[in-house]
Design an enzyme around this catalytic site. Structure first.
Site, PDB file in Angstrom:
ATOM      1  N   SER A   1       4.516   1.268  10.533  1.00  0.00           N
ATOM      2  CA  SER A   1       5.300   0.302   9.847  1.00  0.00           C
ATOM      3  C   SER A   1       5.934  -1.261  10.401  1.00  0.00           C
ATOM      4  O   SER A   1       6.792  -0.419  10.554  1.00  0.00           O
ATOM      5  CB  SER A   1       4.673   0.851   8.506  1.00  0.00           C
ATOM      6  OG  SER A   1       3.902   1.694   8.524  1.00  0.00           O
TER       7      SER A   1
ATOM      8  N   HIS B   1      -0.750  -2.210   9.912  1.00  0.00           N
ATOM      9  CA  HIS B   1      -1.195  -2.346  10.803  1.00  0.00           C
ATOM     10  C   HIS B   1      -2.712  -2.479  11.941  1.00  0.00           C
ATOM     11  O   HIS B   1      -3.832  -3.183  10.575  1.00  0.00           O
ATOM     12  CB  HIS B   1      -1.801  -1.088  11.471  1.00  0.00           C
ATOM     13  CG  HIS B   1      -0.069   0.324  10.722  1.00  0.00           C
ATOM     14  ND1 HIS B   1      -0.133   0.371   9.335  1.00  0.00           N
ATOM     15  CD2 HIS B   1       0.378   1.087  11.501  1.00  0.00           C
ATOM     16  CE1 HIS B   1       0.975   1.351   9.372  1.00  0.00           C
ATOM     17  NE2 HIS B   1       1.121   1.740  10.218  1.00  0.00           N
TER      18      HIS B   1
ATOM     19  N   HIS C   1      -3.384   7.593  10.863  1.00  0.00           N
ATOM     20  CA  HIS C   1      -2.083   8.479   9.758  1.00  0.00           C
ATOM     21  C   HIS C   1      -3.284   9.564   9.049  1.00  0.00           C
ATOM     22  O   HIS C   1      -4.372   9.447   8.969  1.00  0.00           O
ATOM     23  CB  HIS C   1      -1.770   7.922   8.864  1.00  0.00           C
ATOM     24  CG  HIS C   1      -0.607   7.134   9.362  1.00  0.00           C
ATOM     25  ND1 HIS C   1      -1.344   5.266   9.426  1.00  0.00           N
ATOM     26  CD2 HIS C   1       0.387   6.903   9.428  1.00  0.00           C
ATOM     27  CE1 HIS C   1      -0.232   4.521  10.387  1.00  0.00           C
ATOM     28  NE2 HIS C   1       0.807   6.047   9.432  1.00  0.00           N
TER      29      HIS C   1
ATOM     30  N   TYR D   1      -2.732  11.354   6.397  1.00  0.00           N
ATOM     31  CA  TYR D   1      -3.032  10.791   5.099  1.00  0.00           C
ATOM     32  C   TYR D   1      -4.586   9.700   5.192  1.00  0.00           C
ATOM     33  O   TYR D   1      -4.894   9.682   3.646  1.00  0.00           O
ATOM     34  CB  TYR D   1      -2.271  10.457   4.495  1.00  0.00           C
ATOM     35  CG  TYR D   1      -1.492   9.064   4.588  1.00  0.00           C
ATOM     36  CD1 TYR D   1      -1.895   7.307   4.659  1.00  0.00           C
ATOM     37  CD2 TYR D   1      -0.042   8.670   5.971  1.00  0.00           C
ATOM     38  CE1 TYR D   1      -1.461   6.516   4.785  1.00  0.00           C
ATOM     39  CE2 TYR D   1       0.496   7.334   5.902  1.00  0.00           C
ATOM     40  CZ  TYR D   1      -0.209   7.258   6.361  1.00  0.00           C
ATOM     41  OH  TYR D   1       0.764   5.096   6.594  1.00  0.00           O
ATOM     42  N   GLU D   2      -4.442   8.793   6.375  1.00  0.00           N
ATOM     43  CA  GLU D   2      -6.183   8.036   5.843  1.00  0.00           C
ATOM     44  C   GLU D   2      -6.969   9.168   5.211  1.00  0.00           C
ATOM     45  O   GLU D   2      -8.431   8.628   5.909  1.00  0.00           O
ATOM     46  CB  GLU D   2      -5.992   7.142   7.116  1.00  0.00           C
ATOM     47  CG  GLU D   2      -4.538   6.509   6.907  1.00  0.00           C
ATOM     48  CD  GLU D   2      -4.766   5.292   8.331  1.00  0.00           C
ATOM     49  OE1 GLU D   2      -5.252   4.822   8.680  1.00  0.00           O
ATOM     50  OE2 GLU D   2      -4.094   5.714   9.179  1.00  0.00           O
TER      51      GLU D   2
ATOM     52  N   ALA E   1       8.573   3.807  10.835  1.00  0.00           N
ATOM     53  CA  ALA E   1       9.364   3.575   9.281  1.00  0.00           C
ATOM     54  C   ALA E   1       9.579   5.080   8.717  1.00  0.00           C
ATOM     55  O   ALA E   1       9.129   5.547   8.980  1.00  0.00           O
ATOM     56  CB  ALA E   1       9.173   2.699   8.709  1.00  0.00           C
TER      57      ALA E   1
ATOM     58  N   MET F   1       5.899   9.619   7.423  1.00  0.00           N
ATOM     59  CA  MET F   1       4.408  10.303   7.332  1.00  0.00           C
ATOM     60  C   MET F   1       3.483  10.164   8.827  1.00  0.00           C
ATOM     61  O   MET F   1       2.666  10.105   8.489  1.00  0.00           O
ATOM     62  CB  MET F   1       3.884   9.466   6.567  1.00  0.00           C
ATOM     63  CG  MET F   1       4.270   9.824   4.996  1.00  0.00           C
ATOM     64  SD  MET F   1       3.202   8.568   3.958  1.00  0.00           S
ATOM     65  CE  MET F   1       4.741   8.636   2.615  1.00  0.00           C
ATOM     66  N   SER F   2       4.092  10.730   9.928  1.00  0.00           N
ATOM     67  CA  SER F   2       3.769   9.839  11.650  1.00  0.00           C
ATOM     68  C   SER F   2       3.799  11.098  12.107  1.00  0.00           C
ATOM     69  O   SER F   2       5.024  12.205  11.478  1.00  0.00           O
ATOM     70  CB  SER F   2       3.591   9.028  11.347  1.00  0.00           C
ATOM     71  OG  SER F   2       4.761   8.546  11.305  1.00  0.00           O
TER      72      SER F   2
ATOM     73  N   ASN G   1      14.451   2.503   3.974  1.00  0.00           N
ATOM     74  CA  ASN G   1      15.205   2.959   2.913  1.00  0.00           C
ATOM     75  C   ASN G   1      15.419   4.565   2.423  1.00  0.00           C
ATOM     76  O   ASN G   1      15.204   4.842   3.948  1.00  0.00           O
ATOM     77  CB  ASN G   1      13.727   3.077   1.704  1.00  0.00           C
ATOM     78  CG  ASN G   1      12.398   4.089   2.277  1.00  0.00           C
ATOM     79  OD1 ASN G   1      11.899   3.983   3.229  1.00  0.00           O
ATOM     80  ND2 ASN G   1      12.819   5.573   1.523  1.00  0.00           N
TER      81      ASN G   1
ATOM     82  N   HIS H   1       5.986   0.570  -0.262  1.00  0.00           N
ATOM     83  CA  HIS H   1       5.369   0.590   0.714  1.00  0.00           C
ATOM     84  C   HIS H   1       6.175  -1.217   1.239  1.00  0.00           C
ATOM     85  O   HIS H   1       6.324  -1.308   2.140  1.00  0.00           O
ATOM     86  CB  HIS H   1       3.746   0.147   0.865  1.00  0.00           C
ATOM     87  CG  HIS H   1       3.160   0.073   2.184  1.00  0.00           C
ATOM     88  ND1 HIS H   1       3.996   0.878   3.754  1.00  0.00           N
ATOM     89  CD2 HIS H   1       2.417  -0.859   3.290  1.00  0.00           C
ATOM     90  CE1 HIS H   1       3.463   0.457   4.540  1.00  0.00           C
ATOM     91  NE2 HIS H   1       2.081  -0.617   4.330  1.00  0.00           N
TER      92      HIS H   1
HETATM   93  N1  HPA Z   1       9.118   9.032   3.030  1.00  0.00           N
HETATM   94  C1  HPA Z   1       7.959   9.181   3.645  1.00  0.00           C
HETATM   95  N2  HPA Z   1       7.663   8.388   4.796  1.00  0.00           N
HETATM   96  C2  HPA Z   1       8.350   6.667   4.702  1.00  0.00           C
HETATM   97  C3  HPA Z   1       9.257   6.480   4.115  1.00  0.00           C
HETATM   98  C4  HPA Z   1      10.020   8.137   3.369  1.00  0.00           C
HETATM   99  O1  HPA Z   1      10.943   7.534   2.127  1.00  0.00           O
HETATM  100  N3  HPA Z   1       9.412   5.194   4.427  1.00  0.00           N
HETATM  101  C5  HPA Z   1       8.636   5.375   5.176  1.00  0.00           C
HETATM  102  N4  HPA Z   1       8.522   5.957   5.698  1.00  0.00           N
END
Ligand code: HPA
Length: 272
Positions: free
Chosen positions: A30, A61, A83, A85-86, A113, A211-212, A235, A247
């Site tokens: 991302s 993406h 992903h 989750y998609e 990320a 998540m990847s 973050n 996001h």
């Molecule tokens: N959690 C999960 N996936 C993420 C996060 C997070 O805080 N930041 C970026 N991708």
């Protein structure tokens, strides 16, 4: 059609389009896809044109494969990844890794990320991934054992190459780019974690969460590809951050640290 036959078709399609086979693969997470824009003499192939490739849906993406020269090396970059989750199966998520292997890739840099769990981390930090914890409850290698792809029970004791981590650290130091190191916990998503889940992940030894990456790395190791992983801490994770997670925040932070990220990866590729 069998997976192996599909991969052969995809491989033949791609090799017909390029002059030189790539030896390094880049999986761009991302907000980090901009790295592919720095590839010279690029052959750009949208995923929807590649036979048997899944389609990417997530914002941020681009969804294309870029093959060309970066820092004097031939690289294949995924601008956008798939992903779990998609709604993709892990076989689909990891299909591009099998294809990379088939077209000659021996080393990959996977990027993402991630939310920072280690209290010493700050948004914008770049974390070299030392190891991961698979929290998806899934494994991309579940299914029939196909000998050509690798062994049934692949070793994961050095999922992330110690040699490449050392190289990355030396490169970062030489170019005065601040990096941190840690363990990446791979969650299925797409909801961000609860503060209780983040406390749990911290107790399990995770420094960052995303998540990847985990399915791709398992598949790459199965295929005998050497892996370097880099997380952009976009973050602070839930409960550590004083704010709700979005996001947009993830994209904004990766946007801010992209200059540093680009420099680091280009210098690492040059040294690989
Ligand atoms: N959690 C999960 N996936 C993420 C996060 C997070 O805080 N930041 C970026 N991708």
């Amino acid at each position: 059609m069998e997976l192996l036959d599909k991969i052969i078709e995809t491989k033949q399609y791609l090799l017909a389009k390029i002059q030189q086979a790539p030896s390094i693969g880049l999986v761009l997470g991302s907000g980090l896809g901009v790295l592919a824009d720095q590839i010279s003499n690029p052959v750009i192939i949208p995923y929807h044109e590649i036979p048997h490739f899944p389609l990417s849906t997530v914002e941020g993406h681009a969804g294309q494969l870029v093959i060309g020269q970066l820092s004097g090396r031939t690289v294949a970059a995924m601008q956008g990844r798939f992903h779990y989750y998609e709604g993709h199966s892990l076989a689909a998520v990891t299909y591009p890794i099998r294809v990379m292997k088939a077209i000659g890739v021996q080393q990959i840099i996977v990027t993402n990320a991630a939310g920072g769990i280690d209290p010493a981390f700050h948004p914008g930090d770049l974390m070299l991934i030392q190891d991961h914890i698979n929290m998806t409850g899934q494994n991309p290698l579940i299914g029939p054992h196909i000998e050509t792809f690798g062994v049934r029970f692949p070793d994961m004791s050095e999922a992330y190459s110690k040699t490449l981590i050392t190289l990355a650290k030396e490169t970062a130091a030489k170019h005065q780019i601040h990096v941190v190191e840690g363990v990446y916990a791979g969650m299925p998503g797409p909801s961000y974690e609860t503060p209780a889940e983040i406390r749990l992940l911290g107790q399990l030894g995770a420094s960052a969460v995303g998540m990847s990456t985990v399915p791709e790395v398992i598949t790459a190791r199965h295929a005998g590809i050497e892996v370097l992983g880099i997380s952009c801490i976009s973050n602070l994770a839930a409960g550590i951050s004083r704010f709700a997670l979005t996001h947009e925040e993830v994209m904004e932070t990766t946007e801010k640290s992209k200059g540093k990220f680009l420099r680091l990866v280009k210098e690492i590729v040059a040294a690989m």
